[in-house]
Motif scaffolding. Sequence first.
Motif, PDB file in Angstrom:
ATOM      1  N   GLY A 227       0.762  -1.238   0.000  1.00  0.00           N
ATOM      2  CA  GLY A 227       0.000   0.000   0.000  1.00  0.00           C
ATOM      3  C   GLY A 227       0.791   1.284   0.000  1.00  0.00           C
ATOM      4  O   GLY A 227       0.218   2.362  -0.222  1.00  0.00           O
ATOM      5  N   GLU A 228       2.106   1.235   0.228  1.00  0.00           N
ATOM      6  CA  GLU A 228       2.876   2.473   0.244  1.00  0.00           C
ATOM      7  C   GLU A 228       3.092   2.982  -1.186  1.00  0.00           C
ATOM      8  O   GLU A 228       3.210   2.193  -2.123  1.00  0.00           O
ATOM      9  N   PRO A 229       3.169   4.300  -1.344  1.00  0.00           N
ATOM     10  CA  PRO A 229       3.454   4.848  -2.672  1.00  0.00           C
ATOM     11  C   PRO A 229       4.790   4.350  -3.210  1.00  0.00           C
ATOM     12  O   PRO A 229       5.778   4.239  -2.469  1.00  0.00           O
ATOM     13  N   VAL A 230       4.805   4.041  -4.489  1.00  0.00           N
ATOM     14  CA  VAL A 230       6.028   3.557  -5.134  1.00  0.00           C
ATOM     15  C   VAL A 230       7.186   4.513  -4.885  1.00  0.00           C
ATOM     16  O   VAL A 230       8.314   4.093  -4.568  1.00  0.00           O
ATOM     17  N   GLU A 231       6.933   5.811  -5.009  1.00  0.00           N
ATOM     18  CA  GLU A 231       8.012   6.789  -4.849  1.00  0.00           C
ATOM     19  C   GLU A 231       8.655   6.702  -3.470  1.00  0.00           C
ATOM     20  O   GLU A 231       9.874   6.845  -3.341  1.00  0.00           O
ATOM     21  N   ASP A 232       7.844   6.489  -2.425  1.00  0.00           N
ATOM     22  CA  ASP A 232       8.402   6.406  -1.077  1.00  0.00           C
ATOM     23  C   ASP A 232       9.326   5.199  -0.941  1.00  0.00           C
ATOM     24  O   ASP A 232      10.390   5.277  -0.308  1.00  0.00           O
ATOM     25  N   VAL A 233       8.939   4.088  -1.535  1.00  0.00           N
ATOM     26  CA  VAL A 233       9.753   2.881  -1.447  1.00  0.00           C
ATOM     27  C   VAL A 233      11.046   3.057  -2.244  1.00  0.00           C
ATOM     28  O   VAL A 233      12.127   2.631  -1.811  1.00  0.00           O
ATOM     29  N   VAL A 234      10.946   3.702  -3.394  1.00  0.00           N
ATOM     30  CA  VAL A 234      12.139   3.956  -4.212  1.00  0.00           C
ATOM     31  C   VAL A 234      13.133   4.818  -3.442  1.00  0.00           C
ATOM     32  O   VAL A 234      14.344   4.536  -3.437  1.00  0.00           O
ATOM     33  N   ARG A 235      12.650   5.857  -2.785  1.00  0.00           N
ATOM     34  CA  ARG A 235      13.565   6.742  -2.047  1.00  0.00           C
ATOM     35  C   ARG A 235      14.288   5.976  -0.939  1.00  0.00           C
ATOM     36  O   ARG A 235      15.473   6.213  -0.686  1.00  0.00           O
ATOM     37  N   VAL A 236      13.591   5.072  -0.288  1.00  0.00           N
ATOM     38  CA  VAL A 236      14.235   4.262   0.744  1.00  0.00           C
ATOM     39  C   VAL A 236      15.278   3.341   0.120  1.00  0.00           C
ATOM     40  O   VAL A 236      16.412   3.236   0.602  1.00  0.00           O
ATOM     41  N   ALA A 237      14.903   2.659  -0.954  1.00  0.00           N
ATOM     42  CA  ALA A 237      15.832   1.736  -1.612  1.00  0.00           C
ATOM     43  C   ALA A 237      17.071   2.448  -2.129  1.00  0.00           C
ATOM     44  O   ALA A 237      18.172   1.879  -2.127  1.00  0.00           O
ATOM     45  N   ALA A 238      16.908   3.680  -2.569  1.00  0.00           N
ATOM     46  CA  ALA A 238      18.026   4.441  -3.125  1.00  0.00           C
ATOM     47  C   ALA A 238      18.869   5.103  -2.048  1.00  0.00           C
ATOM     48  O   ALA A 238      19.853   5.781  -2.363  1.00  0.00           O
ATOM     49  N   GLY A 239      18.517   4.884  -0.786  1.00  0.00           N
ATOM     50  CA  GLY A 239      19.178   5.603   0.290  1.00  0.00           C
ATOM     51  C   GLY A 239      20.512   5.039   0.721  1.00  0.00           C
ATOM     52  O   GLY A 239      21.185   5.644   1.554  1.00  0.00           O
TER      53      GLY A 239
END
Length: 334
Positions: A227-239
């Motif tokens: 359910g989380e926005p794709v963009e939020d997950v991408v920012r975490v993964a790219a961190g």
Amino acid sequence: MATTALAPLLAAAGAAGRAAVLDGGLGQLLADESPGLAAPDGLWAAGVAVRSPAAVRAAHRRFLDAGADIITTATYQASAEGYIAAGLAPDERGAEALLAAALAIAVDARADFAAAGAGRRPLVAASLGSIGATLGNCSEYTGRYGHGVAAADIRAFHLRRFRMLARCLEQPRLRGQIDLVAVETIPSLAEAAAVVSALDELHRSGARLPPAWVSLTAAAEDRVPTGEPVEDVVRVAAGSPHVCAVGVNCVPLGIAAGLLARVRRATALPVVCCPNGQAWAGSAGGWRDEAARTPPGAFAAAEWVAGGAAVVGGCCRAGPEHIGALARAVRGAG
């Protein structure tokens, strides 16, 4: 820094100035074409790599001959726990030997390809799936692993497996032979955070892995399965400084371009795009329409590259013919 590591690797593979072509769905190819090799052990291609390394080596070679610049190892569902539970290894040391052997199959397939006069050196990426991929219940498509699996457990699982992989890559046979780590089919923000935390901890401890990419799965353009926005997950993964690219895999073809756009807006890292060759029903089980496999020419390489993808490939039921079509389109455009 891993954030700048992908470009020179792709250039070394002969993909400078264009998108790189990844392989397709190795496990599903083996399951479709050699069903007798399958076993109900939850290991999928990782189990086939133990029982029939020649079949896996031949499948790798088919993707290379089709034009892949990168092949992924038959280790997506590999873990010490999985090998031991399947009765293939007596302990973690035995499991580590099986993981190393599976990695070496891809390395050897690349050597065969080079010996045939290909004139290029494709990359090998060590494939590691979500914790859900090792549970055998399709929970990598939902992110719901059950009440007994907490965030700390997910992080510990990835850290143990990263450590096992790092030990394998110190073996003389594998040293310098694995170019990338592909952490695939991540369905939630919590697991993306666990993966990057584990990667960072591994490197702080002094162990080393090649640059990693993290790819998410989704059934809708805007949200991951939890359910989380794709963009939020991408920012975490790219961190993490040890993540060199972020992308999507095992997603419906029809939403790939939309997902790609959202990933691209959320990170400056290179982007990976690897949709399925057929619609998968996920936790409901099976394929939605056995007659509706995507024609190879429908893999929209030009659209994905125009959308910013640095690596394009396929996932389940994207076979060598799909990868061949992608390679021709990408190289023709180049």
